[in-house]
Design a protein around this motif. Structure first.
Motif, PDB file in Angstrom:
ATOM      1  N   LEU A 521       0.827  -1.210   0.000  1.00  0.00           N
ATOM      2  CA  LEU A 521       0.000   0.000   0.000  1.00  0.00           C
ATOM      3  C   LEU A 521       0.859   1.256   0.000  1.00  0.00           C
ATOM      4  O   LEU A 521       0.562   2.232  -0.697  1.00  0.00           O
ATOM      5  CB  LEU A 521      -0.935   0.005   1.220  1.00  0.00           C
ATOM      6  CG  LEU A 521      -2.073  -1.017   1.229  1.00  0.00           C
ATOM      7  CD1 LEU A 521      -2.814  -0.983   2.571  1.00  0.00           C
ATOM      8  CD2 LEU A 521      -3.055  -0.759   0.090  1.00  0.00           C
ATOM      9  N   ALA A 522       1.934   1.229   0.796  1.00  0.00           N
ATOM     10  CA  ALA A 522       2.836   2.386   0.852  1.00  0.00           C
ATOM     11  C   ALA A 522       3.482   2.626  -0.512  1.00  0.00           C
ATOM     12  O   ALA A 522       3.581   3.769  -0.979  1.00  0.00           O
ATOM     13  CB  ALA A 522       3.902   2.169   1.922  1.00  0.00           C
ATOM     14  N   ASP A 523       3.908   1.547  -1.172  1.00  0.00           N
ATOM     15  CA  ASP A 523       4.519   1.677  -2.511  1.00  0.00           C
ATOM     16  C   ASP A 523       3.494   2.188  -3.526  1.00  0.00           C
ATOM     17  O   ASP A 523       3.825   2.983  -4.412  1.00  0.00           O
ATOM     18  CB  ASP A 523       5.071   0.322  -2.970  1.00  0.00           C
ATOM     19  CG  ASP A 523       6.265  -0.135  -2.127  1.00  0.00           C
ATOM     20  OD1 ASP A 523       6.856   0.706  -1.429  1.00  0.00           O
ATOM     21  OD2 ASP A 523       6.571  -1.353  -2.164  1.00  0.00           O
ATOM     22  N   ALA A 524       2.244   1.721  -3.378  1.00  0.00           N
ATOM     23  CA  ALA A 524       1.197   2.114  -4.327  1.00  0.00           C
ATOM     24  C   ALA A 524       0.889   3.609  -4.248  1.00  0.00           C
ATOM     25  O   ALA A 524       0.419   4.196  -5.222  1.00  0.00           O
ATOM     26  CB  ALA A 524      -0.077   1.307  -4.053  1.00  0.00           C
ATOM     27  N   CYS A 525       1.173   4.210  -3.098  1.00  0.00           N
ATOM     28  CA  CYS A 525       0.920   5.653  -2.942  1.00  0.00           C
ATOM     29  C   CYS A 525       1.774   6.483  -3.897  1.00  0.00           C
ATOM     30  O   CYS A 525       1.440   7.633  -4.196  1.00  0.00           O
ATOM     31  CB  CYS A 525       1.193   6.093  -1.498  1.00  0.00           C
ATOM     32  SG  CYS A 525       0.028   5.397  -0.314  1.00  0.00           S
ATOM     33  N   ASN A 526       2.873   5.908  -4.365  1.00  0.00           N
ATOM     34  CA  ASN A 526       3.764   6.625  -5.285  1.00  0.00           C
ATOM     35  C   ASN A 526       3.568   6.191  -6.741  1.00  0.00           C
ATOM     36  O   ASN A 526       4.290   6.637  -7.625  1.00  0.00           O
ATOM     37  CB  ASN A 526       5.228   6.389  -4.884  1.00  0.00           C
ATOM     38  CG  ASN A 526       5.512   6.868  -3.468  1.00  0.00           C
ATOM     39  OD1 ASN A 526       5.102   7.960  -3.093  1.00  0.00           O
ATOM     40  ND2 ASN A 526       6.197   6.049  -2.677  1.00  0.00           N
ATOM     41  N   ALA A 527       2.578   5.308  -6.962  1.00  0.00           N
ATOM     42  CA  ALA A 527       2.355   4.777  -8.309  1.00  0.00           C
ATOM     43  C   ALA A 527       1.318   5.620  -9.050  1.00  0.00           C
ATOM     44  O   ALA A 527       0.740   6.565  -8.509  1.00  0.00           O
ATOM     45  CB  ALA A 527       1.879   3.326  -8.217  1.00  0.00           C
ATOM     46  N   GLU A 528       1.068   5.273 -10.307  1.00  0.00           N
ATOM     47  CA  GLU A 528       0.024   5.936 -11.086  1.00  0.00           C
ATOM     48  C   GLU A 528      -1.348   5.678 -10.454  1.00  0.00           C
ATOM     49  O   GLU A 528      -1.544   4.689  -9.742  1.00  0.00           O
ATOM     50  CB  GLU A 528       0.029   5.411 -12.525  1.00  0.00           C
ATOM     51  CG  GLU A 528       1.282   5.767 -13.317  1.00  0.00           C
ATOM     52  CD  GLU A 528       1.419   7.267 -13.539  1.00  0.00           C
ATOM     53  OE1 GLU A 528       0.381   7.920 -13.794  1.00  0.00           O
ATOM     54  OE2 GLU A 528       2.546   7.785 -13.427  1.00  0.00           O
ATOM     55  N   SER A 529      -2.291   6.536 -10.757  1.00  0.00           N
ATOM     56  CA  SER A 529      -3.603   6.486 -10.111  1.00  0.00           C
ATOM     57  C   SER A 529      -4.290   5.127 -10.257  1.00  0.00           C
ATOM     58  O   SER A 529      -4.767   4.558  -9.277  1.00  0.00           O
ATOM     59  CB  SER A 529      -4.506   7.580 -10.688  1.00  0.00           C
ATOM     60  OG  SER A 529      -5.799   7.499 -10.140  1.00  0.00           O
ATOM     61  N   ASP A 530      -4.324   4.579 -11.480  1.00  0.00           N
ATOM     62  CA  ASP A 530      -5.004   3.293 -11.710  1.00  0.00           C
ATOM     63  C   ASP A 530      -4.320   2.164 -10.966  1.00  0.00           C
ATOM     64  O   ASP A 530      -4.979   1.279 -10.398  1.00  0.00           O
ATOM     65  CB  ASP A 530      -5.055   2.980 -13.208  1.00  0.00           C
ATOM     66  CG  ASP A 530      -6.104   3.824 -13.927  1.00  0.00           C
ATOM     67  OD1 ASP A 530      -6.881   4.521 -13.241  1.00  0.00           O
ATOM     68  OD2 ASP A 530      -6.140   3.796 -15.176  1.00  0.00           O
ATOM     69  N   ASP A 534      -5.943  -0.189  -8.002  1.00  0.00           N
ATOM     70  CA  ASP A 534      -5.961  -1.654  -8.099  1.00  0.00           C
ATOM     71  C   ASP A 534      -5.403  -2.286  -6.830  1.00  0.00           C
ATOM     72  O   ASP A 534      -5.963  -3.253  -6.305  1.00  0.00           O
ATOM     73  CB  ASP A 534      -5.155  -2.121  -9.314  1.00  0.00           C
ATOM     74  CG  ASP A 534      -5.867  -1.840 -10.631  1.00  0.00           C
ATOM     75  OD1 ASP A 534      -7.085  -1.557 -10.589  1.00  0.00           O
ATOM     76  OD2 ASP A 534      -5.205  -1.882 -11.698  1.00  0.00           O
ATOM     77  N   LYS A 535      -4.283  -1.738  -6.351  1.00  0.00           N
ATOM     78  CA  LYS A 535      -3.640  -2.312  -5.170  1.00  0.00           C
ATOM     79  C   LYS A 535      -4.497  -2.094  -3.931  1.00  0.00           C
ATOM     80  O   LYS A 535      -4.696  -3.020  -3.125  1.00  0.00           O
ATOM     81  CB  LYS A 535      -2.246  -1.707  -4.985  1.00  0.00           C
ATOM     82  CG  LYS A 535      -1.461  -2.289  -3.806  1.00  0.00           C
ATOM     83  CD  LYS A 535      -1.356  -3.818  -3.856  1.00  0.00           C
ATOM     84  CE  LYS A 535      -0.497  -4.285  -5.034  1.00  0.00           C
ATOM     85  NZ  LYS A 535      -0.372  -5.774  -5.021  1.00  0.00           N
TER      86      LYS A 535
END
Length: 667
Positions: A521-530, A534-535
């Motif tokens: 979840l922490a890594d997903a905060c820095n990812a693209e919106s979609d 998804d995560k």
């Protein structure tokens, strides 16, 4: 708590007491006064410097600065500025004196001050009270209070709590067991044990005792106090515990309650903003943001006006970026909050139970009689329907048709009207039928009630969702999933469809996997919106609630942020509302539903559909717990709120009476 200076008001550099005294004199000279100059000067000097200004003012002009300020200023602004000019101990002394003078006692003021002050602050307060009023504060408090509440106040007035660093490791478990034996383990409560331990042990020691208590009782010390104690004594002991856990969080809650709803508790607001401005206002601001998802600055701005507002905002010291990282102290509090949530085993209690000596035939006959002839006997219908369990109501439906050859639901619908009809009909349906009906109502017509869809799908168990899907198909000849897909779109649709599968994990937390999920979840905060969506969806919509509590706890550790703040910053609209509802339900589902009830009734008009939906669906599950959370958060009972606040339009008479029966009593 924490290291270094955590206040918002500090010594002014290049301080000149005579120059400031002259500036204040000029600001009050002539016709009118320069309020802006007064508030700017007073709020930018420390209390020690203000005392020097008072002395200089008297030396230069032979006048008392406080008396001149009282003469020149008015209202809340005058109270605030004058209070800032008093030494802290004398300000506390005046607050205590005001709290106990006259016909009534302001117990909340006594609790706040005596539960939160250090030993030295208590000693200074006692001396200041005697100096200012020529009276003994202990005797005055004894004369104005009673019972265990009085005893605990007297203990706190001694200012003899052990120093923070003192920990008696050999008796931590013994103290926790003593508290458990004094309350949860026996019939009745030995209040003296609570008073002795909570009034004298050090903060550090008691924090360890509370952790041990949680293991023994499988509930927090706060929950035990709420169930074992009552009245002002309960409120005092809760305040002591909250201050031991975190003084800044205690004051954040007090500040929020002083400003929420109609009107402002200005005495409380002024007292806290002054007393904490040179101690821990930065930590209070952070705790406020953590708990209420808005900054203290913004709430003051929305709730006050004029010079009074500008002075309070100066003391607040600035706005907080709602998605900023935690101060280390606040991160520790957030981590601890999730840990307590994960460890606490809450005993859920409804307010409606099966009635003994149940006779479905007699109830069926009485209901028929209440609806036969001219007029309808609503009292009898309410008395029977609201005081039977749902299982018993289904027996009544069956017997009604068997012995009378009539459809009870059709008869009720023809005899009752408006919200009373909707409420009684909801109670007579099975839980699955009712949920299916509520889902249908939320999606029919021109608009969609997204909040209702979210609330139902987030708060129901797998079995309840599966039963609802079956009931929906039977009643409306359509799959619930297809209905959701045709009425919603995008990520929001995918979230609802995922939840509607009723396939969430049901096991306990897996600590290894929880750490992995938190990091994902922490890594997903820095990812693209979609990719982020998804995560978040793959974890929040599928993991068990016990597991998610550990995930969100570890998320604080690995990101130094709170999952709620991330959702509020990075998401929007219905997606944000759905994800936020999941997090709130994971943390404390009765609290989430209490908040939904409050929003259904506050302001102009009542959202009766939401009110009926929650009161009906939770009456046999956790409405008692929801009541407790409502009282704790909103400082008024759900019963009183329904009775007083929800009197707009059709929320009175028989409808209100039925709601109050479901509520199950006052708190």
């Amino acid at each position: 708590m924490g290291k270094g200076f955590r206040g918002t008001v500090a010594d002014f550099p290049d301080f000149d007491a005579n120059g400031d005294a002259e500036a204040l004199y000029n600001a009050m000279k002539g016709f009118g006064s320069d309020k802006e100059a007064i508030l700017d000067l007073v709020t930018s000097r420390s209390n020690g410097q203000r005392q020097e200004i008072r002395s200089a003012y008297k030396s230069l002009y032979g006048k008392d600065l406080i008396e001149d300020l009282k003469y020149e200023l008015t209202g809340k602004f005058e109270r605030l500025i004058v209070s800032l000019m008093r030494p802290p101990a004398y300000h506390d002394a005046k607050e205590i004196k005001d709290a106990i003078k006259g016909a009534g006692t302001d117990e909340k003021c006594l609790i706040e001050i005596l539960a939160s002050r250090t030993n030295q602050q208590i000693h200074d307060l006692v001396a200041a009270y005697n100096d200012a009023y020529g009276r003994d504060i202990e005797q005055d408090i004894i004369g104005d209070t009673s019972g265990h509440f009085k005893k605990m106040l007297v203990v706190l007035l001694q200012g003899t709590r052990e120093d923070d660093g003192v920990v008696h490791e050999e008796v931590i478990e013994e103290d926790a067991q003593a508290l458990y034996a004094a309350g949860e383990e026996q019939w009745g409560t030995d209040e003296s044990i609570f008073i002795m331990l909570l009034g004298n042990r050090s903060v550090t020691h008691l924090q360890l005792v509370f952790d041990e208590y949680q293991k023994i009782a499988e509930k927090s010390i706060e929950d035990s106090i709420k169930s074992e104690l009552s009245g002002d004594f309960e409120r005092l002991m809760l305040a002591v515990v909250q201050c031991i856990r975190s003084r800044p969080m205690f004051f954040a809650k007090r500040l929020y309650k002083s400003m929420k709803g109609l009107g402002t508790a200005d005495n409380t607001l002024i007292r806290i903003m002054i007393s904490r401005s040179e101690i821990d206002m930065l930590d209070i601001r952070e705790c406020f943001r953590l708990r209420y998802e808005k900054s203290l600055h913004n709430m003051i701005q929305d709730d006050t006006s004029g010079e009074y507002k500008r002075t309070l905002l100066k003391l607040c010291g600035g706005d907080d970026d709602i998605a900023g990282e935690f101060f280390p102290e606040a991160a520790q509090i957030a981590y601890k909050m999730w840990e307590i949530s994960a460890m606490t085993k809450v005993q859920l209690r409804g307010t409606v139970r099966p009635i003994s000596d149940f006779d479905p035939g007699s109830d069926a006959q009485d209901l028929r009689k209440a609806m036969k002839g001219f007029g309808t006997d609503e009292d009898t219908i309410i008395e029977i329907v609201a005081k039977r369990s749902n299982e018993q109501r289904q027996e009544i439906r069956h017997v009604f048709k068997s012995i009378l050859g009539r459809d009870l639901m059709a008869d009720l619908k023809s005899e009752l009207s408006k919200n009373l009809c909707r409420l009684i009909m909801g109670l007579m349906m099975t839980p699955a039928e009712f949920d299916a009906k509520m889902m249908k109502k939320a999606m029919e017509g021109a608009g969609t009630d997204e909040h209702a869809l979210i609330e139902i799908l987030v708060t129901r168990s797998n079995q309840e969702i599966q039963d609802m899907c079956a009931a929906y198909k039977k009643a409306f000849k359509k799959n619930l999933e297809d209905a959701i897909r045709s009425d919603t779109s995008g990520h929001f649709c995918r979230i609802l469809v995922s939840l509607a599968q009723g396939a969430r994990d049901e096991g306990p937390a897996d600590m290894g996997r929880a750490e992995e999920d938190a990091q994902a979840l922490a890594d997903a905060c820095n990812a693209e919106s979609d990719e982020m969506m998804d995560k978040f969806m793959s974890i929040l919509c599928t993991r068990s609630f016990p597991h998610l509590r550990r995930v969100f706890q570890e998320f604080v550790r690995c990101s130094n942020k709170d999952i709620e703040q991330i959702i509020k910053k990075e998401m929007s609209g219905d997606i944000k509302n759905a994800m936020y509802a999941i997090v709130r339900s994971v943390k404390n589902q009765p609290s989430y539903l209490a908040d939904r009830l409050y929003k259904a009734m506050k302001g102009l008009g009542t959202d009766d559909r939401a009110l009926i939906r929650i009161m009906v669906s939770r009456s046999e599950i956790d409405l008692f717990n929801i009541r407790k959370e409502f009282k704790d958060t909103h400082d008024t009972s759900l019963h009183d709120f329904i009775q007083v606040e929800a009197l707009v339009g059709d929320t009175s008479g028989d409808y209100r009476k039925t709601l109050l029966i479901l509520c199950g009593g006052e708190d």
